[in-house]
Design a protein around this motif. Structure first.
Motif, PDB file in Angstrom:
ATOM      1  N   GLY A 106       0.494  -1.057  -0.256  1.00  0.00           N
ATOM      2  CA  GLY A 106       0.195  -0.170   0.086  1.00  0.00           C
ATOM      3  C   GLY A 106       0.733   1.028   0.000  1.00  0.00           C
ATOM      4  N   ALA A 107      -0.164   2.880  -0.064  1.00  0.00           N
ATOM      5  CA  ALA A 107       0.991   3.443  -0.402  1.00  0.00           C
ATOM      6  C   ALA A 107       0.849   4.203   1.144  1.00  0.00           C
ATOM      7  CB  ALA A 107      -0.304   4.938  -1.099  1.00  0.00           C
ATOM      8  N   THR A 108       0.222   4.237   2.282  1.00  0.00           N
ATOM      9  CA  THR A 108       0.077   4.610   3.465  1.00  0.00           C
ATOM     10  C   THR A 108       1.821   4.085   3.906  1.00  0.00           C
ATOM     11  OG1 THR A 108      -1.905   4.369   3.947  1.00  0.00           O
ATOM     12  CG2 THR A 108      -0.800   4.627   5.645  1.00  0.00           C
ATOM     13  N   ILE A 116       4.881   5.575   2.714  1.00  0.00           N
ATOM     14  CA  ILE A 116       5.124   6.590   2.773  1.00  0.00           C
ATOM     15  C   ILE A 116       5.932   7.279   3.832  1.00  0.00           C
ATOM     16  CG2 ILE A 116       3.841   9.236   3.228  1.00  0.00           C
ATOM     17  CD1 ILE A 116       1.583   8.438   1.742  1.00  0.00           C
ATOM     18  N   TYR A 176      -4.311  14.006   4.327  1.00  0.00           N
ATOM     19  CA  TYR A 176      -4.055  12.241   4.773  1.00  0.00           C
ATOM     20  C   TYR A 176      -3.247  12.369   5.643  1.00  0.00           C
ATOM     21  CZ  TYR A 176      -4.180   7.702   3.993  1.00  0.00           C
ATOM     22  OH  TYR A 176      -3.956   5.994   3.827  1.00  0.00           O
ATOM     23  N   TYR A 231       0.306  11.114   7.781  1.00  0.00           N
ATOM     24  CA  TYR A 231       1.530  11.826   7.777  1.00  0.00           C
ATOM     25  C   TYR A 231       1.856  11.991   8.805  1.00  0.00           C
ATOM     26  CZ  TYR A 231       0.083  12.765   2.342  1.00  0.00           C
ATOM     27  OH  TYR A 231      -1.204  12.656   1.198  1.00  0.00           O
ATOM     28  N   ASN A 245       0.358  16.351  -2.027  1.00  0.00           N
ATOM     29  CA  ASN A 245      -1.202  15.219  -2.002  1.00  0.00           C
ATOM     30  C   ASN A 245      -1.096  15.731  -4.260  1.00  0.00           C
ATOM     31  OD1 ASN A 245      -3.931  14.122  -0.834  1.00  0.00           O
ATOM     32  ND2 ASN A 245      -2.136  13.204  -2.602  1.00  0.00           N
ATOM     33  N   ASN A 289      -6.200  14.506  -1.283  1.00  0.00           N
ATOM     34  CA  ASN A 289      -7.666  14.031  -0.717  1.00  0.00           C
ATOM     35  C   ASN A 289      -7.420  15.139   0.694  1.00  0.00           C
ATOM     36  OD1 ASN A 289      -9.054  12.563   1.625  1.00  0.00           O
ATOM     37  ND2 ASN A 289      -7.821  10.602   1.636  1.00  0.00           N
ATOM     38  N   ASP A 336       2.802  12.375  -3.012  1.00  0.00           N
ATOM     39  CA  ASP A 336       1.338  11.390  -2.529  1.00  0.00           C
ATOM     40  C   ASP A 336       1.160  10.990  -3.967  1.00  0.00           C
ATOM     41  OD1 ASP A 336      -0.804  10.188  -2.068  1.00  0.00           O
ATOM     42  OD2 ASP A 336      -0.980  10.565  -0.364  1.00  0.00           O
ATOM     43  N   VAL A 340      -1.493   8.664  -5.684  1.00  0.00           N
ATOM     44  CA  VAL A 340      -2.263   7.371  -5.284  1.00  0.00           C
ATOM     45  C   VAL A 340      -3.137   8.147  -6.460  1.00  0.00           C
ATOM     46  CG1 VAL A 340      -1.221   6.797  -2.986  1.00  0.00           C
ATOM     47  CG2 VAL A 340      -3.263   7.880  -3.399  1.00  0.00           C
ATOM     48  N   TYR A 341      -4.550   9.073  -6.580  1.00  0.00           N
ATOM     49  CA  TYR A 341      -5.563   9.586  -7.278  1.00  0.00           C
ATOM     50  C   TYR A 341      -4.855   9.854  -8.650  1.00  0.00           C
ATOM     51  CZ  TYR A 341      -7.337   9.036  -2.774  1.00  0.00           C
ATOM     52  OH  TYR A 341      -7.876   8.605  -1.623  1.00  0.00           O
ATOM     53  N   SER A 395      -0.842   4.068  -5.501  1.00  0.00           N
ATOM     54  CA  SER A 395      -1.253   2.977  -4.840  1.00  0.00           C
ATOM     55  C   SER A 395      -1.818   2.307  -5.687  1.00  0.00           C
ATOM     56  CB  SER A 395      -2.997   3.091  -4.155  1.00  0.00           C
ATOM     57  OG  SER A 395      -3.314   2.294  -3.603  1.00  0.00           O
ATOM     58  N   LYS A 447      -6.465   2.708  -5.630  1.00  0.00           N
ATOM     59  CA  LYS A 447      -7.162   3.472  -6.413  1.00  0.00           C
ATOM     60  C   LYS A 447      -7.320   2.809  -8.216  1.00  0.00           C
ATOM     61  CE  LYS A 447      -6.738   5.421  -2.299  1.00  0.00           C
ATOM     62  NZ  LYS A 447      -7.041   5.104  -1.100  1.00  0.00           N
ATOM     63  N   LYS A 475      -3.936  -3.789  -0.938  1.00  0.00           N
ATOM     64  CA  LYS A 475      -2.553  -2.845  -0.594  1.00  0.00           C
ATOM     65  C   LYS A 475      -2.100  -3.087  -0.266  1.00  0.00           C
ATOM     66  CE  LYS A 475      -2.846  -1.154   3.500  1.00  0.00           C
ATOM     67  NZ  LYS A 475      -3.143   0.843   3.722  1.00  0.00           N
TER      68      LYS A 475
HETATM   69  N1  PMP Z   1      -2.281   8.533   0.494  1.00  0.00           N
HETATM   70  C1  PMP Z   1      -3.963   9.314   0.223  1.00  0.00           C
HETATM   71  C2  PMP Z   1      -3.638  10.558   0.002  1.00  0.00           C
HETATM   72  C3  PMP Z   1      -5.068   8.827   0.522  1.00  0.00           C
HETATM   73  O1  PMP Z   1      -6.359   8.998   0.430  1.00  0.00           O
HETATM   74  C4  PMP Z   1      -4.737   7.042   0.809  1.00  0.00           C
HETATM   75  C5  PMP Z   1      -5.985   6.502   0.825  1.00  0.00           C
HETATM   76  N2  PMP Z   1      -6.135   5.702   0.795  1.00  0.00           N
HETATM   77  C6  PMP Z   1      -3.526   6.573   0.708  1.00  0.00           C
HETATM   78  C7  PMP Z   1      -2.739   7.633   0.308  1.00  0.00           C
HETATM   79  C8  PMP Z   1      -3.222   4.725   0.985  1.00  0.00           C
HETATM   80  O2  PMP Z   1      -3.324   4.673  -0.224  1.00  0.00           O
HETATM   81  P1  PMP Z   1      -3.044   3.149   0.812  1.00  0.00           P
HETATM   82  O3  PMP Z   1      -4.418   2.522   0.515  1.00  0.00           O
HETATM   83  O4  PMP Z   1      -2.528   2.110  -0.489  1.00  0.00           O
HETATM   84  O5  PMP Z   1      -2.355   2.916   1.009  1.00  0.00           O
END
Ligand code: PMP
Ligand code: GLN
Length: 381
Positions: free
Chosen positions: A94-96, A99, A120, A123, A165, A169, A197, A199-200, A228, A231, A239
């Motif tokens: 996952g991206a979380t 990061i 988000y 961070y 980002n 988000n 970031d 992800v979108y 990610s 998305k 994940k």
């Molecule tokens: N960064 C942002 C801005 C997000 O909204 C999200 C939410 N899903 C993530 C990272 C994390 O993505 P992941 O579910 O792959 O951990």
């Protein structure tokens, strides 16, 4: 024995709280960002095939080579940029996680990191866990654009990084190319690292273009770009994400990753690689744009106010000024418990919980879910 509190955010995070309340009160969940529709059958079959074909043991630490190569090809196709699959891409759970790993790779106690709020929620605690200090700079409503003078003023000799980002988000704001150019100017004679970031990146509307930090030759040399798959392929629960960074940064990233997760779910990686390679993966952006349009037009029949249609992401911010003067967390809880629709209060995206009486709706949902949710919202007032 008292255990240490390693960051300043106390309690349970807002996504768990609101999704938990939605379940408890049987509310329609437009809070946490995830689609409620099925993923592409081609991709689910590939996952089954991968498990049946023996892709069930540890993947190599940086990620399956086929997946990293497929990503490199995808970036060549979509952005016309060359990414080295061996030295620049690392697959992550996952991206979380990506990061967190990027922050952990670069931060030392006493460092400062600039973040643009609202942002988000991971961070800030990620920065603090590493002994560093978050320096928040507010984005400017209603566009949620960057006030570059404020960013300049936030920089100090201790600034180690800035986290960006786009698409954003929770507000759905997107960066123009000029934003990247201004950022480049500001960091030019510093050692500031960019964590971007993105992800979108594929959820962008109105024929706008997503500018990646990787397209900015000067900034790319000092950046981690984070993605990610959740998305892109409607499978947030898998994940799986990735980081793209110059070889030196990638080595530092992997130095942490090898002792944190070490590697990522193998059948999932294999399925994603085959899906990317197949050319059958549909464009999720257009589908999500239609959902945004439907959601906004349905919301015209409610007392909520949408000041700015979102430009990207899963989310639309709305004001409830015509309904209540409650604080946003209180209002979001009331809306879930009493009206049966769960959302996210925007104050949870600020360090100091700044409350502008705004909530975030996730519209990445089936038409039926959106219709039912708005039916409930229409009854208010
Ligand atoms: N960064 C942002 C801005 C997000 O909204 C999200 C939410 N899903 C993530 C990272 C994390 O993505 P992941 O579910 O792959 O951990
Ligand atoms: N990114 C998703 C959101 O903003 C949720 C991620 C999470 O649950 N931590 O809603």
């Amino acid at each position: 024995m008292n255990l240490p509190q390693k960051h300043s955010v106390t309690g349970t995070n807002i996504f768990s709280v609101m999704s938990g309340l939605a379940t408890q009160y049987n509310a329609i969940n437009l809070s946490q960002g995830f689609p409620d529709f099925a993923l592409d059958e081609h991709l689910s079959k590939l996952l089954y095939d991968a498990a049946c074909s023996g892709y069930n043991q540890y993947a190599p630490m940086p990620g399956l080579p086929v997946l990293r190569q497929a990503i490199a090809k995808d970036f060549k196709n979509r952005y016309n940029i060359t990414v080295d699959a061996d030295t620049e891409i690392t697959i992550t759970p996952g991206a979380t996680y990506a990061i967190y790993t990027a922050f952990t790779a670069i931060l030392l106690p006493g460092d400062e990191v600039i973040l643009l709020e609202p942002c988000y929620d991971s961070y800030l605690p990620n920065i603090e866990i590493n002994g560093a200090k978050a320096i928040p700079v507010s984005l400017v409503a209603p566009d949620f654009s960057v006030d570059w003078n404020k960013v300049k003023n936030a920089i100090s000799p201790k600034t180690k990084a800035i986290i960006i980002n786009t698409p954003h988000n929770p507000t759905g704001a997107i960066w123009a190319k000029s934003d990247w150019d201004t950022l480049a100017e500001i960091v030019r004679n510093t050692n500031i690292i960019i964590i971007s970031d993105e992800v979108y990146e594929q959820l962008i509307f109105d024929n706008e273009k997503h500018y990646s930090v990787l397209e900015h030759t000067e900034l790319r040399e000092r950046s981690f770009a984070i993605y990610s798959f959740g998305k892109v392929f409607n499978n947030t629960g898998w994940k799986i994400g990735y980081s793209i960074a110059p070889p030196k940064y990638t080595s530092a990233f992997r130095a942490i990753h090898q002792f944190l997760a070490f590697s990522v779910n193998t059948p999932g990686q294999y399925a994603l690689a085959m899906h990317l390679e197949s050319g059958l993966a549909g464009a999720v952006g257009k589908i999500m744009e239609q959902k945004r349009n439907d959601f906004i037009s349905l919301m015209q029949n409610t007392l909520f106010t949408i000041h700015k249609p979102t430009k990207g992401s899963y989310f639309q911010v709305a004001s409830y000024e015509k309904i209540s003067d409650m604080g946003d967390l209180e209002f979001a809880k009331w809306l879930t418990i009493n009206q049966g629709v769960a959302t996210i209060p925007i104050s949870s995206f600020y360090k100091d919980k700044k409350d502008d009486h705004l909530i975030r709706f996730c519209f990445a949902k089936k038409q039926e879910t959106l219709l039912n949710a708005v039916d409930r919202l229409k009854r208010i007032g």
